[in-house]
Design an enzyme around this catalytic site. Structure first.
Site, PDB file in Angstrom:
ATOM      1  N   HIS A  36      46.227  34.655  10.379  1.00 47.65           N
ATOM      2  CA  HIS A  36      47.055  33.707  11.150  1.00 47.65           C
ATOM      3  C   HIS A  36      46.328  32.359  11.224  1.00 47.65           C
ATOM      4  O   HIS A  36      45.951  31.897  12.298  1.00 47.65           O
ATOM      5  CB  HIS A  36      47.225  34.324  12.543  1.00 47.65           C
ATOM      6  CG  HIS A  36      48.145  33.637  13.483  1.00 47.65           C
ATOM      7  ND1 HIS A  36      48.099  32.284  13.755  1.00 47.65           N
ATOM      8  CD2 HIS A  36      49.130  34.143  14.256  1.00 47.65           C
ATOM      9  CE1 HIS A  36      49.017  31.997  14.653  1.00 47.65           C
ATOM     10  NE2 HIS A  36      49.659  33.110  14.974  1.00 47.65           N
ATOM     11  N   GLU A  49      50.537  31.239   7.645  1.00 44.75           N
ATOM     12  CA  GLU A  49      49.920  32.554   7.790  1.00 44.75           C
ATOM     13  C   GLU A  49      50.329  33.449   6.614  1.00 44.75           C
ATOM     14  O   GLU A  49      51.506  33.576   6.310  1.00 44.75           O
ATOM     15  CB  GLU A  49      50.381  33.181   9.107  1.00 44.75           C
ATOM     16  CG  GLU A  49      50.238  32.226  10.288  1.00 44.75           C
ATOM     17  CD  GLU A  49      50.979  32.705  11.536  1.00 44.75           C
ATOM     18  OE1 GLU A  49      51.119  33.929  11.722  1.00 44.75           O
ATOM     19  OE2 GLU A  49      51.422  31.854  12.318  1.00 44.75           O
TER      20      GLU A  49
HETATM   21  C1  BG6 Z   1      52.958  33.116  15.346  1.00 43.47           C
HETATM   22  C2  BG6 Z   1      54.252  33.690  15.837  1.00 43.47           C
HETATM   23  O1  BG6 Z   1      52.534  33.835  14.245  1.00 43.47           O
HETATM   24  O2  BG6 Z   1      51.984  33.188  16.379  1.00 43.47           O
HETATM   25  C3  BG6 Z   1      54.694  32.933  17.090  1.00 43.47           C
HETATM   26  O3  BG6 Z   1      55.240  33.618  14.815  1.00 43.47           O
HETATM   27  C4  BG6 Z   1      53.589  32.965  18.137  1.00 43.47           C
HETATM   28  O4  BG6 Z   1      55.879  33.516  17.595  1.00 43.47           O
HETATM   29  C5  BG6 Z   1      52.297  32.443  17.521  1.00 43.47           C
HETATM   30  O5  BG6 Z   1      53.968  32.176  19.246  1.00 43.47           O
HETATM   31  C6  BG6 Z   1      51.094  32.454  18.459  1.00 43.47           C
HETATM   32  O6  BG6 Z   1      50.886  33.729  18.963  1.00 43.47           O
HETATM   33  P1  BG6 Z   1      49.756  34.019  20.021  1.00 43.47           P
HETATM   34  O7  BG6 Z   1      49.957  35.452  20.421  1.00 43.47           O
HETATM   35  O8  BG6 Z   1      48.423  33.807  19.337  1.00 43.47           O
HETATM   36  O9  BG6 Z   1      49.946  33.024  21.146  1.00 43.47           O
END
Ligand code: BG6
Length: 305
Positions: free
Chosen positions: A171, A275
């Site tokens: 991510h 990602e």
């Molecule tokens: C992304 C998702 O990959 O991650 C989003 O598609 C999400 O929906 C974002 O808001 C951040 O996620 P987190 O759990 O790290 O705040």
């Protein structure tokens, strides 16, 4: 001896790789070689930064307000989402994006590549809480190779007797000049699940530009993506294998305000997540006795003016 001292003795590489204990108590690996600098928190196997020496700016973005804390994900860097992506399919109480990013990992190997890049491999450590959320027997390893390119390999080996299904993502938050000024190419013609305001299947037309919250899972695509950033005069290339979904996400201002760790008022403008994933239509079955590996390579290219 502290954990960091033990790790320095066993896995440290003079002039390249060392370990330190952060004020939070978490251990961080620092890589500093002839080609690049990088840091990685052992909790979550969370790469926090990467900056090749030929770049004025980091390539991987870390929020100014990022906090290191036991059991909490760090805002920015490259969180490892595993063994599911997003919300768990049936258990509302299980953590979003799985548990891999908030549990300790252990160092299993380090070394120097023939081209001088530094290699570090970590393995996820199971505990009672993770076993309660994931019943399968497996080894999950992350290898990072830090040089003027960054390579990340997330491998899942099914060491049990039963096949299982995983969702996953690297991510990665990429540092950009301004979210309103960049384009992401490589996904023209791809179908995606648009998660803003419901969940709708749409088709990408041309390059992606950003004018508001964007949260999309592009499916059935192994394409290389490029972030074109004219103000920083660079392109960030993201090339992958073992991944058929690509998630493109930016929270925009309102959501970033609510998140509380984006480095407001303008931290959200300096990042975009591209990602490399296996999610939604593209979750992966890992058969008993086999290994699945998701590999991503990041590199920069200067835009000549
Ligand atoms: C992304 C998702 O990959 O991650 C989003 O598609 C999400 O929906 C974002 O808001 C951040 O996620 P987190 O759990 O790290 O705040």
């Amino acid at each position: 001896m502290t954990t960091a001292q033990h790790l320095n003795k066993q896995f440290g590489i003079a002039g390249q790789l060392s370990f330190r204990t952060d004020a939070s108590g978490l251990v961080v690996a620092e890589i500093d070689n002839a080609q690049a600098t990088a840091s990685l928190c052992l909790q979550g196997a969370h790469l926090m930064s990467w900056q090749p020496r030929n770049q004025d700016q980091p390539v991987v973005w870390l929020s100014r307000a990022a906090k290191l804390a036991s059991g909490k994900s760090i805002r920015g860097g490259a969180p490892v989402c595993w063994p599911w992506f997003g919300a768990h399919v049936s258990e509302a109480g299980f953590p979003g994006h799985g548990y891999a990013r908030t549990v300790p990992w252990q160092v299993v190997e380090s070394g120097t590549e023939p081209n001088g890049a530094t290699r570090l491999t970590l393995r996820l450590v199971e505990n009672a809480k993770t076993r309660a959320q994931w019943e399968h027997v497996c080894h999950v390893d992350l290898t990072v190779i830090v040089g003027d390119t960054l390579r990340m390999e997330l491998s899942t080996e099914n060491t049990g007797t039963v096949d299982f299904v995983i969702g996953e993502a690297l991510h990665t938050y990429l540092r950009i000049s301004d979210i309103g000024a960049v384009r992401v190419t490589g996904l023209n013609g791809c179908e995606y699940w648009d998660k803003v305001g419901g969940s709708h299947l749409r088709k990408q037309d041309g390059a992606i530009t950003f004018t508001g919250e964007t949260d999309r899972v592009y499916i059935n695509t192994a394409a290389e993506c490029v972030i074109e950033d004219d103000k920083f005069k660079r392109r960030i290339h993201i090339k992958k294998s073992g991944s058929l979904a690509t998630v493109v996400w930016t929270p925009w201002s309102e959501k970033a305000d609510k998140m509380g760790d984006m480095g407001q008022p303008d931290g959200w403008r300096e990042m975009v997540c591209v990602e490399s994933a296996n999610a939604v239509d593209n979750v992966v079955t890992v058969a008993s006795g086999t290994r699945h590996t998701l590999i991503v390579e990041y590199r920069t290219e200067q835009i000549q003016s």
